[in-house]
Scaffold this active site. Structure first.
Site, PDB file in Angstrom:
ATOM      1  N   VAL A 135     -24.935   1.411  47.031  1.00 51.85           N
ATOM      2  CA  VAL A 135     -25.375   0.074  46.497  1.00 51.85           C
ATOM      3  C   VAL A 135     -23.867  -0.297  45.889  1.00 51.85           C
ATOM      4  O   VAL A 135     -23.618   0.057  44.830  1.00 51.85           O
ATOM      5  CB  VAL A 135     -26.264  -0.005  45.578  1.00 51.85           C
ATOM      6  CG1 VAL A 135     -26.419  -1.587  45.193  1.00 51.85           C
ATOM      7  CG2 VAL A 135     -27.894   0.152  46.305  1.00 51.85           C
ATOM      8  N   PRO A 136     -23.181  -1.156  46.489  1.00 56.74           N
ATOM      9  CA  PRO A 136     -21.878  -1.605  46.103  1.00 56.74           C
ATOM     10  C   PRO A 136     -21.801  -2.345  44.817  1.00 56.74           C
ATOM     11  O   PRO A 136     -21.153  -3.336  44.938  1.00 56.74           O
ATOM     12  CB  PRO A 136     -21.154  -2.346  47.183  1.00 56.74           C
ATOM     13  CG  PRO A 136     -22.375  -2.979  47.600  1.00 56.74           C
ATOM     14  CD  PRO A 136     -23.646  -2.142  47.634  1.00 56.74           C
ATOM     15  N   CYS A 137     -22.050  -1.511  43.526  1.00 55.49           N
ATOM     16  CA  CYS A 137     -21.987  -2.176  42.342  1.00 55.49           C
ATOM     17  C   CYS A 137     -20.641  -2.501  42.235  1.00 55.49           C
ATOM     18  O   CYS A 137     -20.255  -3.288  41.207  1.00 55.49           O
ATOM     19  CB  CYS A 137     -22.595  -1.501  41.288  1.00 55.49           C
ATOM     20  SG  CYS A 137     -22.253   0.301  41.183  1.00 55.49           S
ATOM     21  N   HIS A 138     -19.485  -1.929  42.536  1.00 54.73           N
ATOM     22  CA  HIS A 138     -18.153  -1.934  42.510  1.00 54.73           C
ATOM     23  C   HIS A 138     -17.743  -3.433  42.817  1.00 54.73           C
ATOM     24  O   HIS A 138     -16.790  -3.901  42.203  1.00 54.73           O
ATOM     25  CB  HIS A 138     -17.158  -0.876  43.008  1.00 54.73           C
ATOM     26  CG  HIS A 138     -17.543  -0.771  44.507  1.00 54.73           C
ATOM     27  ND1 HIS A 138     -18.434  -0.006  45.204  1.00 54.73           N
ATOM     28  CD2 HIS A 138     -16.714  -1.353  45.401  1.00 54.73           C
ATOM     29  CE1 HIS A 138     -18.349  -0.076  46.526  1.00 54.73           C
ATOM     30  NE2 HIS A 138     -17.357  -1.188  46.521  1.00 54.73           N
TER      31      HIS A 138
END
Length: 194
Positions: A135-138
DNA sequence: TGCAAACCATAAC
DNA sequence: GTTATGGTTTGCA
């Protein structure tokens, strides 16, 4: 029994925790100790776990997907994430975050707008995101395009974003079904760094 | 810029 | 129940 797999590649470590072919948590970090610590503390329930060194086929797929993301590649493989034990709001935020395409970013506030709640609540979900970086929290940054933080270390966030440049120049809206999420080219963030 | 106050879901007590 | 805690935001000097 939870199975944990870790492997290093280049200057980074990748790890996943699996329970019957579903991903419970994943992580990227600079050191082995850090990734393991990340996946272990993110595991939502208390169950015995064991660290394996020979990855199963499924574990291999998961690990190589992590690596692809880390290298900024496009990834279509959809891995089964075990979210049923997480709070509803957390799931909504993670789901929305997962829709941010490569090459774009959005802000904590924008997500809050789309799923309800407030920016800080969104920040909390990111901080506890068990599925980093699946989950691309970046790709979630501050509203002024400042970086915000990152569980795997802020330098990792910078590296990831740097490799996700796709040359987009216009903002865009992602359809979330019941709401829309505004996303901005990652270039905005890069520019803000200098 | 920099600081203070409002914000909101969770986890821990 | 209540409190403490953030990967925030906004407004105002």
């Amino acid at each position: 029994m939870i199975e944990v797999y870790a492997q290093s590649h280049g200057d980074s470590w990748f790890a996943v925790a699996l329970v019957n072919q579903q991903i419970v948590s994943s992580s990227i970090a600079a050191e082995q100790k850090a990734v393991l610590n990340n996946v272990l503390t993110c595991m939502p329930f208390n169950e015995a776990f064991q660290v394996f060194h020979e990855p199963t086929a499924f574990a291999k797929t998961a690990l190589s997907t992590l690596q692809d993301i880390y290298e900024g590649k496009e990834t279509n493989t959809e891995l089964p994430l075990l979210t049923s034990c997480l709070p509803v709001y957390t799931r909504k935020v993670l789901k929305a975050t997962a829709q941010i395409p490569v090459g774009y970013v959005t802000s904590y506030g924008a997500i809050a707008n789309a799923v309800g709640g407030g920016p800080r609540a969104v920040g909390n979900v990111m901080a506890n995101n068990p599925f980093m970086p699946l989950v691309p929290c970046h790709r979630v940054v501050k509203s002024d395009f400042g970086l915000g933080g990152y569980g795997g270390g802020i330098s990792v966030k910078i590296k990831l974003l740097g490799r996700e440049k796709r040359g987009f120049s216009e903002t865009k809206e992602v359809n979330l079904g019941d709401a829309c999420l505004k996303v901005y080219p990652v270039e905005y963030v890069i520019r803000h760094l200098a």
